[in-house]
Design a protein around this motif. Structure first.
Motif, PDB file in Angstrom:
ATOM      1  N   PRO A  33       0.807  -1.218   0.000  1.00 54.54           N
ATOM      2  CA  PRO A  33       0.000   0.000   0.000  1.00 54.54           C
ATOM      3  C   PRO A  33       0.847   1.279   0.000  1.00 54.54           C
ATOM      4  O   PRO A  33       1.872   1.361   0.673  1.00 54.54           O
ATOM      5  CB  PRO A  33      -0.806  -0.112   1.291  1.00 54.54           C
ATOM      6  N   TYR A  40      -2.900  10.326   3.295  1.00 52.70           N
ATOM      7  CA  TYR A  40      -2.445   9.700   4.534  1.00 52.70           C
ATOM      8  C   TYR A  40      -2.797  10.538   5.769  1.00 52.70           C
ATOM      9  O   TYR A  40      -3.053   9.983   6.836  1.00 52.70           O
ATOM     10  CB  TYR A  40      -0.934   9.492   4.467  1.00 52.70           C
ATOM     11  N   ARG A  53      -6.318   4.579   7.178  1.00 54.50           N
ATOM     12  CA  ARG A  53      -5.011   3.919   7.330  1.00 54.50           C
ATOM     13  C   ARG A  53      -5.160   2.567   8.014  1.00 54.50           C
ATOM     14  O   ARG A  53      -4.570   1.564   7.593  1.00 54.50           O
ATOM     15  CB  ARG A  53      -4.046   4.805   8.117  1.00 54.50           C
ATOM     16  N   ARG A  57      -4.160  -1.034   6.346  1.00 60.16           N
ATOM     17  CA  ARG A  57      -3.193  -1.934   6.996  1.00 60.16           C
ATOM     18  C   ARG A  57      -3.815  -3.303   7.259  1.00 60.16           C
ATOM     19  O   ARG A  57      -3.162  -4.334   7.078  1.00 60.16           O
ATOM     20  CB  ARG A  57      -2.675  -1.315   8.295  1.00 60.16           C
ATOM     21  N   ILE A  64       1.937   1.225   5.469  1.00 65.89           N
ATOM     22  CA  ILE A  64       1.679   2.022   4.276  1.00 65.89           C
ATOM     23  C   ILE A  64       2.882   2.906   3.961  1.00 65.89           C
ATOM     24  O   ILE A  64       3.399   3.592   4.841  1.00 65.89           O
ATOM     25  CB  ILE A  64       0.439   2.914   4.501  1.00 65.89           C
ATOM     26  N   HIS A  66       4.206   6.205   2.658  1.00 70.42           N
ATOM     27  CA  HIS A  66       3.565   7.517   2.554  1.00 70.42           C
ATOM     28  C   HIS A  66       4.575   8.658   2.428  1.00 70.42           C
ATOM     29  O   HIS A  66       4.241   9.816   2.684  1.00 70.42           O
ATOM     30  CB  HIS A  66       2.625   7.750   3.743  1.00 70.42           C
TER      31      HIS A  66
END
Length: 187
Positions: A33, A40, A53, A57, A64, A66
Motif C-alpha cells: 500500500p 495519509y 489507514r 493496513r 503504508i 507515505h
C-alpha cells in the motif's frame, strides 16, 4: 504470487469504492500500500485519515508507504510487479504527465516506469473533460501507463467529470500485464 503496489490519492469521495477493490485484489495478489501524503494525513467528511489507514493496513497486512523516500525503491528493488493508482486525481495525473515527482504516489509511478512496470490509473476527476483533458491525452500515449475504463459520473451536474469504473480494475490489470489497454476506454 505477484505483488501490486496500490496507491491512493486524495479523491476522498471514492475511497470506499477504492478500498472495496483493494480487498478484492488482495484475494489474488500481495499488496504494497502507498498513500499520498494528503490522503495519509487528511480527515474529511468521508472519514478520518486514521480510520482509512487502519483499514488499509488490515487489508494488506503491512505498513503504508507515505513518503517520497519510502516510494523510491519500489521500481529499482522490484518490490512490485505492477502499480495501481486508485483513485488517481486530476492533480496527480497532471503531475505524472508532466514528470513532476513531489509526492509518494508520483514517486511510486516514476520508480515503476523506470523499470517498465505496468502502471494502471483509475481516474476520478471533476475536470477530466476540461483542463485535465490534455494530461489524460498525454498519459494515454505514454508507454506502460494504462487506464481503468472510465465514464461520466454525472453529465448533467458535472459535465467535465470522469470517474473510472473501479470494478473493472482486475480486468484492466490483467490486460496491462499483457501490455494491452482494456477497451473501450470510455464507457
Amino acid at each position: 504470487m505477484r505483488t501490486i503496489a496500490f496507491a491512493l490519492c486524495g479523491s476522498f469521495c471514492t475511497f470506499e469504492n477504492a478500498l472495496k477493490q483493494l480487498a478484492r485484489l488482495r484475494e489474488t495478489y500481495e499488496i504494497l500500500p502507498v498513500m499520498s501524503e494528503t490522503a495519509y494525513n487528511t480527515d474529511t467528511r468521508f472519514g478520518t485519515a486514521e480510520s482509512f489507514r487502519r483499514r488499509i493496513r488490515e487489508i494488506c497486512g503491512r505498513e503504508i508507504i507515505h513518503t517520497i523516500a519510502g516510494a523510491e525503491p519500489i521500481g529499482p528493488k522490484h518490490l512490485a510487479d505492477a502499480l495501481v493508482v486508485m483513485p488517481c486525481t486530476g492533480n496527480t495525473a497532471a503531475k505524472i504527465a508532466n514528470a513532476v515527482t513531489d509526492t509518494s504516489v508520483t514517486m511510486a509511478v516514476k520508480s515503476g516506469l523506470r523499470i517498465k512496470m505496468p502502471v494502471v490509473l483509475a481516474l476520478a476527476s471533476n475536470d477530466a473533460l476540461g483542463a485535465s483533458c490534455r494530461n489524460i491525452g498525454t498519459l494515454l500515449n505514454t508507454k506502460h501507463i494504462f487506464f481503468t475504463p472510465l465514464g461520466q459520473d454525472d453529465p448533467e451536474k458535472k459535465p467535465n467529470s470522469l470517474v473510472a469504473h473501479f470494478e473493472l480494475l482486475p480486468e484492466t490489470l490483467e490486460a496491462a500485464f499483457r501490455g494491452e489497454q482494456l477497451q473501450p476506454v470510455l464507457r
